[in-house]
Design a protein around this motif. Structure first.
Motif, PDB file in Angstrom:
ATOM      1  N   ASP A   9       0.858  -1.176   0.000  1.00  0.00           N
ATOM      2  CA  ASP A   9       0.000   0.000   0.000  1.00  0.00           C
ATOM      3  C   ASP A   9       0.902   1.236   0.000  1.00  0.00           C
ATOM      4  OD1 ASP A   9       0.900   0.309   2.640  1.00  0.00           O
ATOM      5  OD2 ASP A   9      -0.959  -0.417   3.512  1.00  0.00           O
ATOM      6  N   THR A  10       0.304   2.400  -0.101  1.00  0.00           N
ATOM      7  CA  THR A  10       1.089   3.637  -0.238  1.00  0.00           C
ATOM      8  C   THR A  10       2.053   3.873   0.923  1.00  0.00           C
ATOM      9  OG1 THR A  10      -0.654   4.600  -1.591  1.00  0.00           O
ATOM     10  CG2 THR A  10       0.911   6.132  -0.599  1.00  0.00           C
ATOM     11  N   PRO A  11       1.648   3.722   2.186  1.00  0.00           N
ATOM     12  CA  PRO A  11       2.615   3.930   3.277  1.00  0.00           C
ATOM     13  C   PRO A  11       3.797   2.960   3.221  1.00  0.00           C
ATOM     14  CG  PRO A  11       0.387   4.015   4.146  1.00  0.00           C
ATOM     15  CD  PRO A  11       0.281   3.539   2.719  1.00  0.00           C
ATOM     16  N   GLN A  12       3.552   1.725   2.819  1.00  0.00           N
ATOM     17  CA  GLN A  12       4.653   0.761   2.701  1.00  0.00           C
ATOM     18  C   GLN A  12       5.625   1.183   1.596  1.00  0.00           C
ATOM     19  OE1 GLN A  12       2.079  -2.630   2.120  1.00  0.00           O
ATOM     20  NE2 GLN A  12       2.736  -3.515   4.083  1.00  0.00           N
ATOM     21  N   ILE A  13       5.088   1.632   0.488  1.00  0.00           N
ATOM     22  CA  ILE A  13       5.943   2.080  -0.612  1.00  0.00           C
ATOM     23  C   ILE A  13       6.776   3.278  -0.167  1.00  0.00           C
ATOM     24  CG2 ILE A  13       5.952   3.147  -2.914  1.00  0.00           C
ATOM     25  CD1 ILE A  13       3.432   1.388  -3.499  1.00  0.00           C
ATOM     26  N   ARG A  14       6.167   4.225   0.525  1.00  0.00           N
ATOM     27  CA  ARG A  14       6.904   5.401   1.003  1.00  0.00           C
ATOM     28  C   ARG A  14       8.021   4.997   1.959  1.00  0.00           C
ATOM     29  NH1 ARG A  14       1.690   9.119   1.965  1.00  0.00           N
ATOM     30  NH2 ARG A  14       1.431   9.826  -0.180  1.00  0.00           N
ATOM     31  N   GLU A  17      10.835   3.423  -0.001  1.00  0.00           N
ATOM     32  CA  GLU A  17      11.572   4.480  -0.709  1.00  0.00           C
ATOM     33  C   GLU A  17      12.504   5.221   0.241  1.00  0.00           C
ATOM     34  OE1 GLU A  17       8.286   6.595  -2.444  1.00  0.00           O
ATOM     35  OE2 GLU A  17       8.432   5.453  -4.326  1.00  0.00           O
ATOM     36  N   ILE A  44       9.152  -2.956  -4.969  1.00  0.00           N
ATOM     37  CA  ILE A  44       8.282  -1.845  -5.378  1.00  0.00           C
ATOM     38  C   ILE A  44       7.796  -2.047  -6.810  1.00  0.00           C
ATOM     39  CG2 ILE A  44       8.213   0.620  -5.927  1.00  0.00           C
ATOM     40  CD1 ILE A  44       9.958   1.113  -3.481  1.00  0.00           C
TER      41      ILE A  44
END
Length: 70
Positions: A9-14, A17, A44
């Protein structure tokens, strides 16, 4: 047998990164190498991680907190 997948999900990707940035800027070279950075980029790019990678990511999260948050 089909491989189990955990989709990002978006928080995991951030978070991943952020870890890549720390590794690539040599701020975490005593713990993780460029190979780790490459592996994280693959996760990712695929958009998911496996159960084995899940344990690895949890350990990395614990290390991140230890080195940068405490």
């Amino acid at each position: 047998m089909k491989e189990e997948r955990h989709y990002l999900d978006t928080p995991q990707i951030r978070f991943i990164e952020k870890v890549i940035t720390k590794i690539d800027s040599k701020r975490w070279e005593n713990v993780y190498s460029g190979n780790t950075s490459h592996g994280l980029r693959d996760i990712i790019q695929k958009g998911f991680y496996t159960p084995t990678q899940k344990d690895w990511l949890i350990t990395m999260r614990e290390d991140y907190i230890k080195y940068f948050c405490i």
